[in-house]
Design an enzyme around this catalytic site. Structure first.
Site, PDB file in Angstrom:
ATOM      1  CD  GLU A 161      -2.834  -1.264   2.371  1.00 20.27           C
ATOM      2  OE1 GLU A 161      -3.780  -2.059   2.316  1.00 20.27           O
ATOM      3  OE2 GLU A 161      -2.634  -0.516   3.354  1.00 20.27           O
ATOM      4  CB  CYS A 193       7.129  -2.321  15.524  1.00 14.83           C
ATOM      5  SG  CYS A 193       8.769  -1.785  14.973  1.00 14.83           S
ATOM      6  N   GLY A 238       7.435  -2.188   5.443  1.00 15.68           N
ATOM      7  CA  GLY A 238       8.799  -2.687   5.386  1.00 15.68           C
ATOM      8  C   GLY A 238       9.811  -1.798   6.082  1.00 15.68           C
ATOM      9  CD  GLU A 239      14.381  -0.624   8.744  1.00 18.63           C
ATOM     10  OE1 GLU A 239      15.002   0.186   8.023  1.00 18.63           O
ATOM     11  OE2 GLU A 239      13.848  -0.313   9.822  1.00 18.63           O
ATOM     12  CB  CYS A 246       1.338   6.460  11.284  1.00 14.05           C
ATOM     13  SG  CYS A 246       2.903   5.819  11.895  1.00 14.05           S
TER      14      CYS A 246
END
Length: 381
Positions: A95, A119, A169-170, A345
């Protein structure tokens, strides 16, 4: 040559595009022509490139393609926020969110299908991890959003003024592909977005933070969320590999290394009721950030099913905000945008296959990969 074997020009930076044309026996200036057509005019066919000769267009169609991720759904929030769901070739989905704010338009871009940093307060992590995205898939989100807003004739005439690598993602665990995509964003033949208007958000992959400051000193945001190791270990598991002392030292180095005038690092801090929003947490945070040029962005938690957390009380957020500002830490409270379309967020989920097993394997690989990076760094010092 099959479609799968064709080179996707969408994901090539200027040097890579020049090398591509040289290997074809063509002049380097062809790279400039094609880059402009792809990113300024959002062309998806070589036949649209009217200043490229017919013979070369035919040759390109045989060995290359321009293919972005497929839009499967678009949602528009009551506040003007737009969210696109993009289908990946393997069936997964990510997204991407566009947030309008006056003359500023910020595009929130994903870098992985899912996320294994996991997280505890983020819905993306709950979906597990599938794979890294390619540079074409990453920059393809910008390309598709640009297509939605219409062609851009000149630089500066486009609603996307800022890009934040804060989607799924990181980013720093997909470093090379993210770096290539950001170089295209920054290039005037791409999207002409200044490096201070491109922000990478990381949970704290320290070796790649150090590398990023040398490779492309864009703006940095750190997903902090806790002022001490005990709590951050629970909220951000990567903290067990890179504890706060090391992370703060890396932030200081990054701030010193970046060349643009705005060297402030953004610290993202999600506000979780009775978890990290107490007065003692505010006091610890002021002490932790002492001596680092930072701005703290307090993020009211955006709930999702089975989250296990609640948003902090409004008064607690305001008191936390006041204490930080009164003690010399520049602090803002993020306005929640797009929550009615699950675009706020921490709410991005996309679609991930084989969630549990892939996620567990990836969590193990995170620590293995970062240990390898640390070993390689030590050998070069």
């Amino acid at each position: 040559m099959t479609a799968q074997q064709k080179v996707n020009l969408l994901g090539l930076s200027r040097p890579q595009m020049e090398e591509f044309f040289l290997t074809m026996g063509e002049k380097k200036f062809r790279a400039q022509q094609v880059l402009k057509w792809i990113h300024h005019h959002q062309a998806d066919s070589f036949e649209q490139m009217t200043d490229v000769g017919k013979a070369l267009r035919q040759k390109l169609s045989e060995v290359a393609e321009i293919r972005g991720p497929k839009v499967t759904h678009e949602s528009i929030s009551r506040d003007g926020t737009r969210k696109w769901v993009f289908e990946m070739d393997n069936g997964g989905a990510v997204e991407t969110v566009f947030i309008p704010d006056g003359r500023r338009g910020t595009l929130c871009v994903s870098s992985q299908v899912g996320c294994a940093v996991d997280c505890s307060f983020c819905s993306t992590g709950k979906q597990g991890f599938q794979r890294d995205m390619t540079s074409a898939e990453i920059i393809g989100q910008v390309w598709q959003a640009s297509r939605a807003f219409g062609p851009r004739r000149n630089l500066g005439q486009h609603p996307i003024t800022n890009v934040v690598m804060m989607g799924m993602g990181e980013p720093l665990l997909n470093y090379d592909k993210v770096l290539t995509a950001m170089r295209i964003m920054k290039d005037d033949l791409g999207y002409g977005i200044g490096k201070k208007r491109i922000t990478v958000s990381t949970s704290g992959v320290i070796p790649k933070m150090n590398q990023l400051s040398e490779d492309l000193d864009v703006s940095l945001a750190v997903s902090l969320h806790a002022p001490n190791d005990e709590l951050r270990n629970q909220l951000v598991p990567l903290n067990r590999k890179y504890p706060l002392k090391d992370l703060m030292a890396a932030c200081k180095r990054y701030s010193k290394n970046i060349t643009h005038r705005h060297n402030t690092i953004t610290m993202e801090y999600v506000m979780l009721r009775d978890v990290n929003d107490k007065p003692e947490h505010a006091r610890q945070l002021v002490k932790l950030l002492n001596g680092i040029p930072v701005k703290v962005n307090l993020i009211p938690f955006n709930p999702f099913p089975h989250a296990g957390y609640e948003r902090s009380r409004k008064n607690d957020i305001l008191e936390f905000h006041k204490y930080l500002n009164d003690n010399g830490v520049m602090t803002t409270v993020r306005t929640t945008r797009g929550d009615d379309i699950d675009a706020a967020c921490g709410q991005l989920v996309g679609q991930v296959k084989d969630r549990t097993r892939r996620s567990e394997r990836w969590k193990e690989s995170i620590f293995h990969r970062t240990e390898q990076t640390d070993d390689n760094t030590a050998q070069t010092q």
